[in-house]
Motif scaffolding. Structure first.
Motif, short mmCIF file in Angstrom:
data_model
loop_
_atom_site.label_atom_id
_atom_site.label_comp_id
_atom_site.label_asym_id
_atom_site.label_seq_id
_atom_site.Cartn_x
_atom_site.Cartn_y
_atom_site.Cartn_z
N GLN A 420 0.83 -1.20 0.04
CA GLN A 420 -0.02 -0.02 -0.02
C GLN A 420 0.92 1.24 -0.04
N ARG A 421 1.94 1.19 0.46
CA ARG A 421 2.82 2.14 0.80
C ARG A 421 3.34 2.79 -0.66
N LYS A 422 3.76 1.67 -1.17
CA LYS A 422 4.37 1.70 -2.69
C LYS A 422 3.42 2.23 -3.70
N LYS A 423 2.06 1.67 -3.19
CA LYS A 423 1.07 2.15 -4.35
C LYS A 423 0.78 3.69 -4.18
N ARG A 424 0.74 4.07 -2.89
CA ARG A 424 0.59 5.47 -2.74
C ARG A 424 1.62 6.27 -3.30
N ILE A 428 1.83 9.34 -6.05
CA ILE A 428 2.20 10.69 -5.97
C ILE A 428 3.04 11.14 -7.27
N ARG A 429 3.90 10.11 -7.62
CA ARG A 429 4.72 10.22 -8.53
C ARG A 429 4.08 10.58 -9.88
N THR A 430 3.05 10.10 -10.14
CA THR A 430 2.31 10.05 -11.68
C THR A 430 1.25 10.94 -11.60
#
Length: 448
Positions: A420-424, A428-430
């Motif tokens: 979930q942290r990587k998905k968030r 944010i980056r995209t």
């Protein structure tokens, strides 16, 4: 061909593959689960100790797990169909050669090594190709395929007993080997997905404009043959390591109840005939748990990793409560809870692995996962036996299994939080890229 043809069919001929995998599960793993009926006969024939003859099953289980990375590597080099057919021939050879029964070393090499390698080469590609054929219905398809193990194990028990009574253990091995040749027919039905289309899709993706990166990643997830070499570097990925540790801990625990359930029932003074019915209850609710969990997971109401964590928690709770049973009824109830929860876990744990690593790496991940998980299967039963010997009570083994499963659920929670942290972070980056307009003039109009 168009790139869209490379997407998993999610039905159609995929259901033929599922039925074939259902049969392979039954003709491979179910034979292993019910092979204990032959151990006593082989022990009498060679006049050996039980510990000596039980090494046949130990060798089979060890080779089954250790052969998984080899089978996965061959799958990415050749086709799943070819490896399943090879597995059927190896399984037949193990049983057919075991018919001669020369000595115990011969039995280790035939019904142990060859049979284990045949099961590994059958099971690994069969469960893998089902995941390649399905995406949205992957959980349901895997659940149906894995249920073959329960259905055949339920039938093989009395059938193998009848074979032994009619033809002896040697003749029975030869007949079972002939039955296992049907694995080859199932393998023929496992038609590979069009590799030419996948290669074309892969070529097109390399030329995808920078702005279409998201769609390119989506296509990669549906291209099973993108990687033609076995990827050992998965052990460097944190998500895979966490899931592998989860696999080790669960394997340590799953082997305990079948070992100690019967002795515990005898300790409670339950009749032998009633004790045998506990194993039947275990098989039936296991079968039901797999199908029901597959159906529910296919609704996509709950994330599969959350569903797996809940199932593991239920297994842990049932094992911790099972030692409180003091009669047949209470023992059957707790056994039923355990069997149902175990079935739900088996139905979805392969799907969660696919979600963790992605389909392009799934074949490599499945082989590595089976290899790493095998350490838990080797350590768990002796450790539980040691704890039972020290405590002087079979209940201690169930407490150990329940506590270990509770710990494994913790690793699932950590894995989910990491995902979930990587998905968030990726969102944010995209986000700035998605909000950017292609033409400056339109950007000016937007701010007027």
């Amino acid at each position: 061909m168009q790139a869209k043809d490379s997407n998993p069919p999610d039905g159609g001929y995929g259901w033929v593959v599922v039925v074939s995998a259902f049969m392979v599960m039954g003709l491979s793993v179910a034979v292993l689960k019910t092979f204990g009926l032959f151990i006593v006969e082989i022990q009498r024939h060679f006049d050996e100790l039980a510990s000596t003859t039980s090494w046949i099953t130990s060798v089979t289980i060890a080779v089954f797990h250790l052969g998984a990375p080899v089978a996965s590597s061959l799958c990415v080099q050749y086709t799943h169909r070819t490896i399943v057919i090879s597995g059927g021939l190896l399984a037949f050879s193990g049983m057919a050669l075991g018919f001669f029964g020369l000595n115990m070393v011969w039995m280790y090499a035939t019904t142990g090594f060859l049979q284990g390698l045949g099961i590994s080469f059958s099971w690994t590609p069969a469960i893998s190709i089902v995941s390649h054929y399905f995406s949205k219905k992957r959980v349901l398809a895997n659940a149906i395929a894995s249920a073959g193990e329960c259905a055949f194990a339920f039938m093989f028990g009395p059938f193998f007993q009848w074979l032994i009574s009619q033809y002896g253990w040697e003749g029975s091995l030869l007949i079972i080997g002939g039955i296992q040749l049907n694995i080859c027919i199932c393998g023929v039905l496992m038609r590979p997905l069009a590799s030419s289309c996948l290669l074309e899709t892969s070529h097109c993706e390399t030329e995808t404009p920078p702005g279409n990166g998201a769609s390119r990643r989506d296509k990669e997830d549906t291209s099973p043959n993108m990687h033609k070499t076995f990827n050992w570097m998965l052990v460097r990925r944190t998500e895979f390591v966490l899931y592998a540790i989860f696999g080790i801990l669960t394997a340590m625990s799953f082997f305990v109840p079948p070992l100690f359930l019967v002795p515990l029932s005898y300790r409670l003074g339950i009749d032998e005939s009633w004790t045998a019915s506990l194993l039947s209850i275990l098989a039936m609710v296991d079968f039901g748990g797999r199908l029901l969990c597959g159906w529910y997971a296919n609704l996509h109401v709950t994330k599969t990793i959350h569903l797996l964590a809940m199932a593991i928690t239920l297994i842990s709770t049932s094992l911790m409560l099972l030692p409180l049973a003091n009669n047949y009824i209470s023992l059957a109830i707790f056994t039923g809870f355990y069997g149902f929860s175990f079935g739900t876990t088996v139905a979805i744990h392969i799907t969660v692995l696919a979600d963790v690593v992605g389909m392009p790496e799934f074949d490599s991940a499945l082989g590595l996962f089976m290899l790493i998980r095998s350490t838990g299967g080797f350590v768990g039963p002796p450790l539980a036996g040691l704890i039972v010997d020290v405590a002087g009570d079979y209940r201690a083994g169930f407490y150990m299994a329940g506590a270990t499963l509770a710990l494994s659920a913790g690793f699932l929670i950590v894995l989910d939080q990491l995902q979930q942290r990587k998905k968030r972070g990726s969102k944010i980056r995209t986000k700035p890229e998605k909000s950017a307009l292609p033409y400056p003039s339109l950007d000016i109009l937007k701010h007027q």
